[in-house]
Scaffold this motif. Sequence first.
Motif, PDB file in Angstrom:
ATOM      1  N   LYS A 125       2.043 -28.637  19.902  1.00 29.92           N
ATOM      2  CA  LYS A 125       2.831 -28.004  18.838  1.00 29.92           C
ATOM      3  C   LYS A 125       2.858 -26.492  19.039  1.00 29.92           C
ATOM      4  N   LEU A 126       1.703 -25.905  19.338  1.00 27.41           N
ATOM      5  CA  LEU A 126       1.618 -24.465  19.574  1.00 27.41           C
ATOM      6  C   LEU A 126       2.531 -24.058  20.730  1.00 27.41           C
ATOM      7  N   ALA A 127       2.508 -24.806  21.811  1.00 22.36           N
ATOM      8  CA  ALA A 127       3.353 -24.489  22.969  1.00 22.36           C
ATOM      9  C   ALA A 127       4.835 -24.540  22.587  1.00 22.36           C
ATOM     10  N   ALA A 128       5.228 -25.532  21.813  1.00 25.99           N
ATOM     11  CA  ALA A 128       6.632 -25.638  21.394  1.00 25.99           C
ATOM     12  C   ALA A 128       7.010 -24.507  20.441  1.00 25.99           C
ATOM     13  N   TRP A 129       6.142 -24.219  19.494  1.00 27.94           N
ATOM     14  CA  TRP A 129       6.423 -23.173  18.511  1.00 27.94           C
ATOM     15  C   TRP A 129       6.453 -21.779  19.143  1.00 27.94           C
ATOM     16  N   ALA A 130       5.849 -21.595  20.305  1.00 32.83           N
ATOM     17  CA  ALA A 130       5.895 -20.292  20.983  1.00 32.83           C
ATOM     18  C   ALA A 130       7.319 -19.880  21.293  1.00 32.83           C
ATOM     19  N   GLU A 131       8.254 -20.812  21.286  1.00 30.04           N
ATOM     20  CA  GLU A 131       9.668 -20.492  21.520  1.00 30.04           C
ATOM     21  C   GLU A 131      10.204 -19.495  20.476  1.00 30.04           C
ATOM     22  N   VAL A 132       9.627 -19.489  19.288  1.00 28.12           N
ATOM     23  CA  VAL A 132      10.130 -18.559  18.264  1.00 28.12           C
ATOM     24  C   VAL A 132       9.952 -17.110  18.696  1.00 28.12           C
ATOM     25  N   LEU A 133       8.966 -16.852  19.551  1.00 27.16           N
ATOM     26  CA  LEU A 133       8.722 -15.475  19.998  1.00 27.16           C
ATOM     27  C   LEU A 133       9.936 -14.872  20.700  1.00 27.16           C
TER      28      LEU A 133
END
Length: 168
Positions: free
Chosen positions: A156-164
Amino acid sequence: MAARLTSLAAVIAPDSRLLVLGSMPGAASLAAQQYYAHPRNAFWPIMGQLFGFAADLPYPERLTQLRARGIGLWDVLQSCERQGSLDSTIRAEQPNDFASLLQQQPGIRALAFNGAKAAQSFRKMVLPSLQTQPIPILLNLPSTSPAHASVSRTDKLAAWAEVLTHLD
């Protein structure tokens, strides 16, 4: 009979560039009147890791951390009927007024959906009404809910890093 629920108010700053959208807050969040209040929801730990703040800060300080980075919070649904907290039990959906919000917040460049239900409801009920406006980038992200345990917190963290990439 399922209760009629009303979502929380938008948490957004004038210079917000990214809007994180859930479907409808769960029972713990509605009771606390706080986004992502369930203690096992991964949202705040993920945001804390991505942006370098403690996930257990008092709620107003967590909101300040997000707003300072150009991130707002809201829900696709303004109201719905639902028993419990699962998205699968949502019925009689009424969307929030995104046309007005996007006119008032022209800096929003991306919408990040916290889970499939938020994305599905937005595409079905909101997107057709926005055809006369520029549409922000739509990011489908895995739900941070503890009910979505098939995806690890690391993934989940890896996917959410896209917001950066949408905050520059």
